[in-house]
Motif scaffolding. Structure first.
Motif, PDB file in Angstrom:
ATOM      1  N   PRO A   8      -2.594   1.139  -0.057  1.00 14.49           N
ATOM      2  CA  PRO A   8      -2.648   0.163   1.037  1.00 14.49           C
ATOM      3  C   PRO A   8      -1.521   0.453   2.043  1.00 14.49           C
ATOM      4  O   PRO A   8      -0.458   0.937   1.680  1.00 14.49           O
ATOM      5  N   ASP A   9      -1.796   0.165   3.272  1.00 12.67           N
ATOM      6  CA  ASP A   9      -0.784   0.361   4.305  1.00 12.67           C
ATOM      7  C   ASP A   9       0.260  -0.744   4.187  1.00 12.67           C
ATOM      8  O   ASP A   9      -0.040  -1.919   4.341  1.00 12.67           O
ATOM      9  N   HIS A  10       1.452  -0.332   3.884  1.00 12.30           N
ATOM     10  CA  HIS A  10       2.562  -1.275   3.817  1.00 12.30           C
ATOM     11  C   HIS A  10       3.402  -1.087   5.073  1.00 12.30           C
ATOM     12  O   HIS A  10       4.024  -0.054   5.249  1.00 12.30           O
ATOM     13  N   SER A  11       3.420  -2.080   5.870  1.00  6.16           N
ATOM     14  CA  SER A  11       4.251  -2.009   7.062  1.00  6.16           C
ATOM     15  C   SER A  11       5.314  -3.112   6.977  1.00  6.16           C
ATOM     16  O   SER A  11       5.087  -4.170   6.405  1.00  6.16           O
TER      17      SER A  11
END
Length: 152
Positions: A8-11
């Motif tokens: 998952p994209d963790h920003s």
């Protein structure tokens, strides 16, 4: 069959700066309230003596300062007395103390302390004259400004 797992994209969320000006102004107002601005411009230069039993004054609102030293502008030889922003004589001390006493609260009047900030070379006769003037106006609690001498 191979499954592919997607990460998952963790920003990192952005920092909310909306309350920062409020915090800055709060700190600014705090320092404006608690900071005491010097209202006396010194007209004498002095080097206070060093002492071993130096204590800080507890209630600064009940302290009256008398400065004794050489004039900053070098206009006179010898030593002069400064009360607030004016050069004065020993005869002016009683009137000055009474004027300052009227501006104090009742508690401060009871704790009234006169701080003599004198040059180390001021003749003792001049200090005694100042002390006699203070006795006449019942300003009996006198302290002397000094720097702390470091023991070897």
């Amino acid at each position: 069959m191979r499954r592919r797992f997607r990460r998952p994209d963790h920003s990192v969320p952005e920092l909310n700066m909306a309350s920062l000006p409020d915090l800055i102004f709060t700190v600014l107002f705090f320092f404006m309230i608690v900071t005491h601005m010097r209202d006396v411009e010194k007209q004498v230069q002095y080097q206070v003596p060093a002492g071993t039993e130096v204590e800080k004054v507890e209630h600064k609102s009940s302290v009256i300062h008398i400065y004794i030293g050489r004039p900053m502008d070098g206009s006179q030889d010898g030593f002069i007395i400064q009360l607030n922003n004016e050069v004065a004589t020993v005869a002016d001390i009683a009137r000055f103390v009474e004027s300052e006493r009227r501006h104090m609260t009742a508690d401060d009047q009871e704790r009234l302390t006169v701080s003599i900030e004198a040059d180390r070379d001021v003749p003792m006769a001049m200090i005694n004259d100042v002390k006699q003037a203070l006795r006449h106006c019942y300003a009996l609690n006198v302290s002397y400004a000094a720097t702390e001498r470091r023991s070897p």
